[in-house]
Design a protein around this motif. Structure first.
Motif, PDB file in Angstrom:
ATOM      1  N   UNK B 179       0.870  -1.008   0.305  1.00  0.00           N
ATOM      2  CA  UNK B 179      -0.023   0.168  -0.458  1.00  0.00           C
ATOM      3  C   UNK B 179       0.725   1.336  -0.282  1.00  0.00           C
ATOM      4  N   UNK B 180       2.021   1.066   0.237  1.00  0.00           N
ATOM      5  CA  UNK B 180       3.493   2.169   0.227  1.00  0.00           C
ATOM      6  C   UNK B 180       3.992   2.605  -0.547  1.00  0.00           C
ATOM      7  N   UNK B 181       4.180   3.536  -1.559  1.00  0.00           N
ATOM      8  CA  UNK B 181       4.529   3.839  -2.979  1.00  0.00           C
ATOM      9  C   UNK B 181       6.720   4.370  -2.574  1.00  0.00           C
ATOM     10  N   UNK B 182       6.374   4.368  -1.298  1.00  0.00           N
ATOM     11  CA  UNK B 182       7.843   4.624  -0.899  1.00  0.00           C
ATOM     12  C   UNK B 182       8.586   4.082   0.441  1.00  0.00           C
ATOM     13  N   UNK B 183       8.873   2.895  -0.421  1.00  0.00           N
ATOM     14  CA  UNK B 183       9.768   1.999   0.160  1.00  0.00           C
ATOM     15  C   UNK B 183      11.035   2.243  -0.558  1.00  0.00           C
ATOM     16  N   UNK B 184      11.879   1.594   1.027  1.00  0.00           N
ATOM     17  CA  UNK B 184      13.085   1.833  -0.013  1.00  0.00           C
ATOM     18  C   UNK B 184      13.857   0.485   0.173  1.00  0.00           C
ATOM     19  N   UNK B 185      15.035   1.117  -0.622  1.00  0.00           N
ATOM     20  CA  UNK B 185      15.638  -0.661  -0.294  1.00  0.00           C
ATOM     21  C   UNK B 185      16.175  -1.827   0.801  1.00  0.00           C
ATOM     22  N   UNK B 186      16.765  -0.351   2.139  1.00  0.00           N
ATOM     23  CA  UNK B 186      16.746  -0.922   3.366  1.00  0.00           C
ATOM     24  C   UNK B 186      15.506  -1.354   3.982  1.00  0.00           C
ATOM     25  N   UNK B 187      14.718  -1.093   3.524  1.00  0.00           N
ATOM     26  CA  UNK B 187      13.313  -1.710   4.094  1.00  0.00           C
ATOM     27  C   UNK B 187      13.502  -3.086   4.098  1.00  0.00           C
ATOM     28  N   UNK B 235      16.176 -14.524  -5.752  1.00  0.00           N
ATOM     29  CA  UNK B 235      15.829 -15.011  -6.283  1.00  0.00           C
ATOM     30  C   UNK B 235      14.844 -15.390  -6.116  1.00  0.00           C
ATOM     31  N   UNK B 236      14.322 -16.161  -5.634  1.00  0.00           N
ATOM     32  CA  UNK B 236      12.671 -15.641  -5.894  1.00  0.00           C
ATOM     33  C   UNK B 236      11.795 -14.652  -6.534  1.00  0.00           C
ATOM     34  N   UNK B 237      12.561 -13.385  -6.211  1.00  0.00           N
ATOM     35  CA  UNK B 237      11.344 -12.637  -6.958  1.00  0.00           C
ATOM     36  C   UNK B 237      11.935 -12.690  -8.023  1.00  0.00           C
ATOM     37  N   UNK B 238      12.831 -13.153  -8.519  1.00  0.00           N
ATOM     38  CA  UNK B 238      13.895 -13.548 -10.055  1.00  0.00           C
ATOM     39  C   UNK B 238      12.954 -14.228 -10.631  1.00  0.00           C
ATOM     40  N   UNK B 239      12.884 -15.176 -10.026  1.00  0.00           N
ATOM     41  CA  UNK B 239      12.053 -16.000 -10.927  1.00  0.00           C
ATOM     42  C   UNK B 239      10.915 -15.705 -10.980  1.00  0.00           C
ATOM     43  N   UNK B 266      11.292  -1.804  -6.935  1.00  0.00           N
ATOM     44  CA  UNK B 266      12.530  -0.803  -6.221  1.00  0.00           C
ATOM     45  C   UNK B 266      13.122   0.239  -6.993  1.00  0.00           C
ATOM     46  N   UNK B 267      14.116  -1.212  -7.659  1.00  0.00           N
ATOM     47  CA  UNK B 267      15.424  -0.638  -8.824  1.00  0.00           C
ATOM     48  C   UNK B 267      14.854   0.071  -9.761  1.00  0.00           C
ATOM     49  N   UNK B 268      13.723  -0.502 -10.733  1.00  0.00           N
ATOM     50  CA  UNK B 268      13.159   0.366 -12.280  1.00  0.00           C
ATOM     51  C   UNK B 268      12.004   1.635 -11.318  1.00  0.00           C
ATOM     52  N   UNK B 269      12.073   1.685 -10.870  1.00  0.00           N
ATOM     53  CA  UNK B 269      10.887   2.765  -9.630  1.00  0.00           C
ATOM     54  C   UNK B 269      11.952   3.747  -9.432  1.00  0.00           C
ATOM     55  N   UNK B 270      13.445   3.753  -8.939  1.00  0.00           N
ATOM     56  CA  UNK B 270      14.148   4.823  -9.580  1.00  0.00           C
ATOM     57  C   UNK B 270      14.632   5.116 -10.471  1.00  0.00           C
ATOM     58  N   UNK B 305      16.626  -6.452 -13.180  1.00  0.00           N
ATOM     59  CA  UNK B 305      16.890  -7.399 -13.193  1.00  0.00           C
ATOM     60  C   UNK B 305      18.196  -7.957 -12.895  1.00  0.00           C
ATOM     61  N   UNK B 306      18.885  -7.495 -13.297  1.00  0.00           N
ATOM     62  CA  UNK B 306      20.695  -7.467 -13.238  1.00  0.00           C
ATOM     63  C   UNK B 306      20.804  -6.935 -12.140  1.00  0.00           C
ATOM     64  N   UNK B 307      20.231  -5.906 -11.455  1.00  0.00           N
ATOM     65  CA  UNK B 307      20.870  -5.197 -10.248  1.00  0.00           C
ATOM     66  C   UNK B 307      20.569  -5.983  -8.719  1.00  0.00           C
ATOM     67  N   UNK B 308      19.177  -6.976  -8.885  1.00  0.00           N
ATOM     68  CA  UNK B 308      18.782  -7.836  -7.463  1.00  0.00           C
ATOM     69  C   UNK B 308      19.634  -9.248  -8.608  1.00  0.00           C
ATOM     70  N   UNK B 309      20.156  -9.462  -9.190  1.00  0.00           N
ATOM     71  CA  UNK B 309      20.774 -10.624  -9.589  1.00  0.00           C
ATOM     72  C   UNK B 309      22.673 -10.503  -8.771  1.00  0.00           C
ATOM     73  N   UNK B 310      22.068  -8.929  -8.809  1.00  0.00           N
ATOM     74  CA  UNK B 310      24.189  -8.478  -8.152  1.00  0.00           C
ATOM     75  C   UNK B 310      23.706  -8.544  -6.125  1.00  0.00           C
ATOM     76  N   UNK B 311      22.678  -7.934  -6.224  1.00  0.00           N
ATOM     77  CA  UNK B 311      23.057  -8.337  -4.810  1.00  0.00           C
ATOM     78  C   UNK B 311      22.638  -9.086  -3.782  1.00  0.00           C
ATOM     79  N   UNK B 312      21.930  -9.809  -4.800  1.00  0.00           N
ATOM     80  CA  UNK B 312      22.031 -11.783  -4.530  1.00  0.00           C
ATOM     81  C   UNK B 312      23.443 -12.757  -4.423  1.00  0.00           C
ATOM     82  N   UNK B 313      24.447 -12.086  -5.170  1.00  0.00           N
ATOM     83  CA  UNK B 313      24.949 -12.128  -5.724  1.00  0.00           C
ATOM     84  C   UNK B 313      26.310 -12.083  -4.481  1.00  0.00           C
TER      85      UNK B 313
END
Lengths: 347, 347
Positions: B179-187, B235-239, B266-270, B305-313
């Motif tokens: 329900x929120x638009x302003x979720x940060x990566x750390x949240x 990775x689940x989010x990527x899959x 979150x990344x795409x919104x940024x 998607x690549x950004x998420x993969x790198x964070x997971x790595x």
């Protein structure tokens, strides 16, 4: 019971209720995410007599032979010179009770509880499920920090975990019985033992576990809890029919409308009453007071309400006999009086 | 990872899966009321890789420096000459996982799980709530009987109880974030730590608690679990976006349709993408494969998607570093390989 005996019991419960309510605020603070914790506290804050915590605290006082309210529940003396926090145990049991109410109201789709909207009505379905799940684990977290010897803590946790499993089994049987015509009295008694009485059994055996009582004492106290818990449920079934809706905090006669099996309807069926036709609707919103009055008159005429009252009375007698295992003292007398009160209370 | 490395990991998991599946049948037999226990077992029996139990058992083997699969899990040697039943601990963790899936599916009103109807679809809402509640207490009952020293059992139970509370908190944040638009990566990272990673943290710290490891080792193993658990969720989010629905066992892209916050969105919104308009419906039944393909292309184009993969790595690298606290042995190598596998797996 005389009026003064009833007043003495309700005062004993009320004096402990205040301490339990303060401890609930301390053990279940509104943490993040606030909405989750507010929903978890919603029913606890809406009221409740705190009967189970009061029984737990009185059991501790009777067992350790201390004068009622004379001793800090947070540093309560065990039978062998240590201290444990029996107030946490009391809050843990009440937390389990509240979790089951939240999930039961979802399952029965009940709108009201303690005169306020049920949690899934006040919030929403997902918040209500999660609020119940949160209270569930919190009850274990709180019980884990009683400060008792590890071996005694484990005994109390075993009781708590098996109690929760059995409450689920009882609730499942309750649902199953709604669909069955041939439920016997012994099946009904097993169902209410699981659904309701085991939590009273926990309230009386857990303090004995934590305070270092021997097995014989733990088992006798457990049986006292089971007996008065069953009597409590039978009385609840009676009150559902006989107490006005505004005092009950929910629609009177809802068990009849929803087709719940009770000792009253089982007895009436044996007397040839067509129980399923007593109320013409299965929608609690649509039922009229007149329909419920007529149904209750029919159940009274065949002696079913009196039959349930007598069964509850005999369970209370049996339960009180188990208390012989305790030293004779004021707290034990109050446990005896609470047993009587459970079946004489008007709501 | 090479093909043979992946095969080695999947074999290590599969070999333990068989033992875990047998133990599930032993620890969670179909008791009365049958319908309740069948519903409780329904998702467990429908499959699942048993990743968390496999990680738990491998952690025990690495910590106690025994050759993989050489030792009876039911009488597993502790670090100081006792034995404990680590298989019960493994089943307990999987039981919690299954309880959360049942309740999550109700909350998200998801129809499918592991390619079969969700429990509330196969049975009904009340049975599904009760089945989850039953697994909840069973997980504690099972963990209580590991046979570890009482003090060590209490540590493991504390971990289990606080894990359950935190899973509820994480699930609640997940709902709030929709329900929120302003979720940060750390949240977001805090949310998936609570919702998903703490159960991996339990799977790695509970065996260390039970087997008598020192605090430093328990904490390092917990951090390994947290890191790979977060990587697993990312990775689940990527899959969810990249794997065909029939392989996923549920509708591809359901997170996007339901408006779930993920590291990807979150990344795409940024990057200026209007994430909420990527899919024109919020009904998973109504979405087309074409709409999901277009949304995924857009997310790929801005590098999300690549950004998420790198964070997971990078989480997996950090997690593997924590394993330095363990003796060098084959089980530890398999824990390292499992960390890699969690982000290279195709479903």
């Amino acid at each position: 019971m005389t009026h003064s005996e009833v007043r003495s019991v309700t005062e004993a419960v009320a004096e402990r209720r205040e301490r339990v309510n303060r401890a609930i605020e301390e053990e279940l603070p509104i943490a993040r995410p606030e909405r989750l914790y507010e929903a978890s506290r919603y029913l606890l804050d809406a009221g409740g007599k705190r009967l189970r915590p009061a029984v737990l605290l009185l059991t501790a006082e009777a067992l350790c032979d201390v004068a009622p309210l004379s001793t800090d529940y947070r540093e309560f003396p065990t039978l062998d010179g240590d201290t444990v926090d029996v107030l946490r145990a009391a809050v843990s049991i009440e937390t389990i009770q509240s979790f089951t109410l939240i999930h039961d109201d979802i399952m029965d789709d009940d709108d009201l509880r303690r005169g306020v909207p049920s949690v899934h009505r006040e919030y929403d379905l997902e918040t209500a499920i999660l609020a119940g799940d949160t209270l569930y684990s919190k009850a274990f977290e709180i019980m884990l920090e009683s400060g008792a010897h590890p071996g005694r803590s484990l005994k109390a946790l075993r009781t708590l975990a098996s109690t929760c499993t059995r409450i689920c089994e009882g609730q499942s049987l309750d649902v199953e019985f709604e669909r069955r015509e041939d439920v016997s009295e012994s099946e009904y008694l097993e169902m209410i033992e699981l659904k309701t009485a085991v939590l009273y059994g926990s309230a009386t055996s857990v303090p004995a576990d934590l305070l270092g009582a021997d097995d014989r004492t733990v088992e006798a106290l457990y049986r006292y809890g089971i007996d008065i818990g069953k009597a409590f449920q039978i009385q609840d079934d009676v009150l559902d029919l006989t107490v006005p809706s505004d005092v009950l905090g929910k629609q009177r006669g809802s068990d009849l409308v929803e087709g719940k099996r009770t000792l009253i309807t089982l007895h009436a069926r044996e007397q040839g009453v067509d129980v399923d036709s007593l109320i013409g609707t299965d929608d609690p919103e649509a039922v009229t007071e007149r329909e419920i009055d007529d149904a209750v008159s029919r159940l009274e005429a065949v002696g079913s309400i009196e039959y349930a009252r007598e069964r509850a009375q005999s369970l209370v007698r049996e339960g009180k006999d188990e208390l012989a295992v305790l030293p004779e003292n004021e707290a034990r007398s109050q446990l005896e009086a609470i047993a009587d009160y459970l079946i004489e209370r008007g709501y």
